[in-house]
Design a protein around this motif. Sequence first.
Motif, PDB file in Angstrom:
ATOM      1  N   THR A  33       0.851  -1.184   0.000  1.00 22.54           N
ATOM      2  CA  THR A  33       0.000   0.000   0.000  1.00 22.54           C
ATOM      3  C   THR A  33       0.892   1.241   0.000  1.00 22.54           C
ATOM      4  O   THR A  33       2.074   1.180   0.341  1.00 22.54           O
ATOM      5  N   GLY A  34       0.314   2.360  -0.381  1.00 18.79           N
ATOM      6  CA  GLY A  34       1.025   3.630  -0.341  1.00 18.79           C
ATOM      7  C   GLY A  34       0.139   4.707   0.244  1.00 18.79           C
ATOM      8  O   GLY A  34      -1.093   4.596   0.231  1.00 18.79           O
ATOM      9  N   ILE A  35       0.752   5.757   0.769  1.00 21.59           N
ATOM     10  CA  ILE A  35       0.017   6.903   1.279  1.00 21.59           C
ATOM     11  C   ILE A  35       0.622   8.167   0.702  1.00 21.59           C
ATOM     12  O   ILE A  35       1.840   8.245   0.463  1.00 21.59           O
ATOM     13  N   LEU A  36      -0.218   9.146   0.442  1.00 18.98           N
ATOM     14  CA  LEU A  36       0.207  10.400  -0.183  1.00 18.98           C
ATOM     15  C   LEU A  36       0.047  11.546   0.799  1.00 18.98           C
ATOM     16  O   LEU A  36      -0.989  11.666   1.453  1.00 18.98           O
ATOM     17  N   LYS A  37       1.080  12.382   0.893  1.00 17.43           N
ATOM     18  CA  LYS A  37       1.008  13.579   1.735  1.00 17.43           C
ATOM     19  C   LYS A  37       1.733  14.736   1.052  1.00 17.43           C
ATOM     20  O   LYS A  37       2.718  14.528   0.344  1.00 17.43           O
ATOM     21  N   ILE A  38       1.230  15.934   1.297  1.00 17.45           N
ATOM     22  CA  ILE A  38       1.936  17.137   0.874  1.00 17.45           C
ATOM     23  C   ILE A  38       3.124  17.334   1.804  1.00 17.45           C
ATOM     24  O   ILE A  38       2.996  17.180   3.020  1.00 17.45           O
ATOM     25  N   VAL A  39       4.284  17.641   1.253  1.00 12.96           N
ATOM     26  CA  VAL A  39       5.482  17.849   2.061  1.00 12.96           C
ATOM     27  C   VAL A  39       6.115  19.187   1.681  1.00 12.96           C
ATOM     28  O   VAL A  39       6.380  19.446   0.501  1.00 12.96           O
ATOM     29  N   GLY A  40       6.346  20.029   2.677  1.00 15.22           N
ATOM     30  CA  GLY A  40       7.041  21.289   2.471  1.00 15.22           C
ATOM     31  C   GLY A  40       8.111  21.460   3.533  1.00 15.22           C
ATOM     32  O   GLY A  40       7.790  21.517   4.723  1.00 15.22           O
ATOM     33  N   MET A  41       9.360  21.521   3.115  1.00 12.63           N
ATOM     34  CA  MET A  41      10.461  21.557   4.071  1.00 12.63           C
ATOM     35  C   MET A  41      11.286  22.821   3.931  1.00 12.63           C
ATOM     36  O   MET A  41      11.464  23.348   2.840  1.00 12.63           O
ATOM     37  N   MET A  43      -4.039  21.818   7.118  1.00  9.29           N
ATOM     38  CA  MET A  43      -3.496  20.637   6.445  1.00  9.29           C
ATOM     39  C   MET A  43      -2.487  19.923   7.334  1.00  9.29           C
ATOM     40  O   MET A  43      -2.460  18.692   7.410  1.00  9.29           O
ATOM     41  N   ALA A  44      -1.660  20.708   8.028  1.00 13.77           N
ATOM     42  CA  ALA A  44      -0.671  20.115   8.921  1.00 13.77           C
ATOM     43  C   ALA A  44      -1.331  19.516  10.157  1.00 13.77           C
ATOM     44  O   ALA A  44      -0.919  18.459  10.649  1.00 13.77           O
ATOM     45  N   GLN A  45      -2.379  20.162  10.643  1.00 12.89           N
ATOM     46  CA  GLN A  45      -3.063  19.680  11.846  1.00 12.89           C
ATOM     47  C   GLN A  45      -3.630  18.282  11.640  1.00 12.89           C
ATOM     48  O   GLN A  45      -3.552  17.438  12.543  1.00 12.89           O
ATOM     49  N   VAL A  46      -4.209  18.020  10.476  1.00  4.87           N
ATOM     50  CA  VAL A  46      -4.815  16.710  10.224  1.00  4.87           C
ATOM     51  C   VAL A  46      -3.841  15.761   9.528  1.00  4.87           C
ATOM     52  O   VAL A  46      -4.217  14.698   9.091  1.00  4.87           O
ATOM     53  N   ARG A  47      -2.589  16.180   9.416  1.00  5.50           N
ATOM     54  CA  ARG A  47      -1.514  15.366   8.841  1.00  5.50           C
ATOM     55  C   ARG A  47      -1.710  15.090   7.353  1.00  5.50           C
ATOM     56  O   ARG A  47      -1.186  14.124   6.814  1.00  5.50           O
ATOM     57  N   MET A  48      -2.483  15.937   6.683  1.00  5.13           N
ATOM     58  CA  MET A  48      -2.521  15.879   5.227  1.00  5.13           C
ATOM     59  C   MET A  48      -1.213  16.424   4.668  1.00  5.13           C
ATOM     60  O   MET A  48      -0.742  15.991   3.611  1.00  5.13           O
ATOM     61  N   ALA A  49      -0.632  17.370   5.374  1.00  2.00           N
ATOM     62  CA  ALA A  49       0.641  17.970   4.981  1.00  2.00           C
ATOM     63  C   ALA A  49       1.638  17.833   6.119  1.00  2.00           C
ATOM     64  O   ALA A  49       1.282  17.972   7.301  1.00  2.00           O
ATOM     65  N   LEU A  50       2.874  17.529   5.755  1.00  2.00           N
ATOM     66  CA  LEU A  50       3.974  17.527   6.708  1.00  2.00           C
ATOM     67  C   LEU A  50       4.816  18.754   6.401  1.00  2.00           C
ATOM     68  O   LEU A  50       5.421  18.854   5.334  1.00  2.00           O
ATOM     69  N   VAL A  51       4.845  19.681   7.336  1.00  2.00           N
ATOM     70  CA  VAL A  51       5.418  20.991   7.103  1.00  2.00           C
ATOM     71  C   VAL A  51       6.458  21.289   8.163  1.00  2.00           C
ATOM     72  O   VAL A  51       6.208  21.076   9.350  1.00  2.00           O
ATOM     73  N   GLY A  52       7.615  21.773   7.728  1.00  2.00           N
ATOM     74  CA  GLY A  52       8.594  22.215   8.702  1.00  2.00           C
ATOM     75  C   GLY A  52      10.002  21.791   8.368  1.00  2.00           C
ATOM     76  O   GLY A  52      10.375  21.642   7.205  1.00  2.00           O
ATOM     77  N   SER A  53      10.791  21.601   9.399  1.00  2.00           N
ATOM     78  CA  SER A  53      12.183  21.194   9.248  1.00  2.00           C
ATOM     79  C   SER A  53      12.233  19.709   8.902  1.00  2.00           C
ATOM     80  O   SER A  53      11.235  18.988   9.034  1.00  2.00           O
ATOM     81  N   PRO A  54      13.405  19.191   8.504  1.00  2.00           N
ATOM     82  CA  PRO A  54      13.518  17.747   8.287  1.00  2.00           C
ATOM     83  C   PRO A  54      13.088  16.930   9.492  1.00  2.00           C
ATOM     84  O   PRO A  54      12.452  15.880   9.337  1.00  2.00           O
ATOM     85  N   GLU A  78     -11.929  28.765   3.684  1.00  2.00           N
ATOM     86  CA  GLU A  78     -11.046  29.471   4.612  1.00  2.00           C
ATOM     87  C   GLU A  78     -10.305  28.502   5.534  1.00  2.00           C
ATOM     88  O   GLU A  78      -9.220  28.793   6.038  1.00  2.00           O
ATOM     89  N   LYS A  79     -10.893  27.326   5.775  1.00  2.00           N
ATOM     90  CA  LYS A  79     -10.245  26.354   6.647  1.00  2.00           C
ATOM     91  C   LYS A  79      -9.208  25.510   5.900  1.00  2.00           C
ATOM     92  O   LYS A  79      -8.488  24.734   6.518  1.00  2.00           O
ATOM     93  N   GLY A  80      -9.171  25.666   4.575  1.00  2.00           N
ATOM     94  CA  GLY A  80      -8.234  24.873   3.792  1.00  2.00           C
ATOM     95  C   GLY A  80      -6.860  25.498   3.729  1.00  2.00           C
ATOM     96  O   GLY A  80      -6.251  25.564   2.660  1.00  2.00           O
TER      97      GLY A  80
END
Length: 416
Positions: free
Chosen positions: A291-299, A352-363, A345-347
């Motif tokens: 299986t695979g999972i997809l997430k937005i990543v911004g580092m 996105m980071a709160q619900v773990r749709m996006a992983l945002v931040g440092s490595p 407005e909530k998007g």
Amino acid sequence: MKFAIFMNPQIPGSGFAAEEHARAHRPIGRDVHAYQDLLHEVREIAVHADRIGFDALMLTEHHFHSEGFEFSVNPLMVLADLAARTERILLAPLGLVLPAWDPIRAAEDVALLDHFCRGRLRLGVARGYQSRWANVLGQRWRSQAARSDGSASDDRNFDVFGELLKIMKMAWTQETLRYKSDVVDYEIPSPYSGIEGWPAQEWTRTFGAPGELDGEGRVRRVSVVPRPYQDPHPELWQPFTISDRSVRRCAREDILPWMFTPLPGEHRKKAELYREEAARHGRDYRLGEHTGILKIVGMAGSKEEAVATYGAGMHRDFSSFFGPFGYLEVLRTAEDDARRPISAEKGDFRRMAQVRMALVGSPDDVKRGIEETLAEVPDLEWFGLFMQGQQGVLPLDAVKRNLEMFAEKVIPEFRG
């Protein structure tokens, strides 16, 4: 774990990040020079990802996007171009929308690309959810866009998808093919009783596949060529598998499902369903395997810098385009009013980071996010970086730096 990049190619200068430019060149999707700019960026990213160690590059299929967003008209053709420029990275249309295709033409084109890249192809197959083009290109099968609502049109799309996939598999695995479908108006050969008057009968009897012609010289079977480079065909993937019936079909057909289920616990539920159904069909997978999972990543160097870099352009395009299709629902939390749809407005990037749709931040922030996912699904096989809000929005050098940081700081922590 293996790592893939998922791209919705975007024409640079389209969308709200460059609204004035996009309006001035409307419709930017028909601007020749703008499309050349897109090809340049996609090629640069593909070659870069190949060199720095990503395992796969995935592209969507969409049509009629005059706005310049999700601009991936024929992923097989684009990936053929990228196959000639890359060396080791796997290439995957994610996915080929089957109700928009003739199954034999699709089987042939897939086999050709599999040869072009010498087995680096992974084939994503999809149902298609955008009515503007899925209804037009699916009309020969009386198929409309998938709605995932249990309606008659959604059931028809589900059945057409399954039938066309069945025909493609037969074309790949059977030396000669003869079939009359009860689901779609399709018969092989046509007419099914046999094609009269084939001029090259002697040639076919001498050199063709046994059984193509009957005793009277009628074409009774066809041989779909070439067969794929991989035996019996490329591994099948499916995006983005959310409904339980799609998860079950993936398990029955041994298709690797890519899931877009960010809320804690949801991916595990789907992975458990997939594992249980696969076991019923003789395949013993660990939880998350296949299986695979997809997430937005911004580092970036810090979470604040990452939010500043990726947040503004991403959330407005995502909310404005994907929101009306219902994708904002993945941002719902227990605090939201269940009677109301999630507002644009909530998007934003923080939600996105709160619900773990996006992983945002440092490595380190991103690594912690992946570790949380693995705590749910310990044997997750694939992790996909959704490049939403990057290619076509950020400068190309910034996109490549983000990928480099991920490849250097994150990937080594999860290899093996």
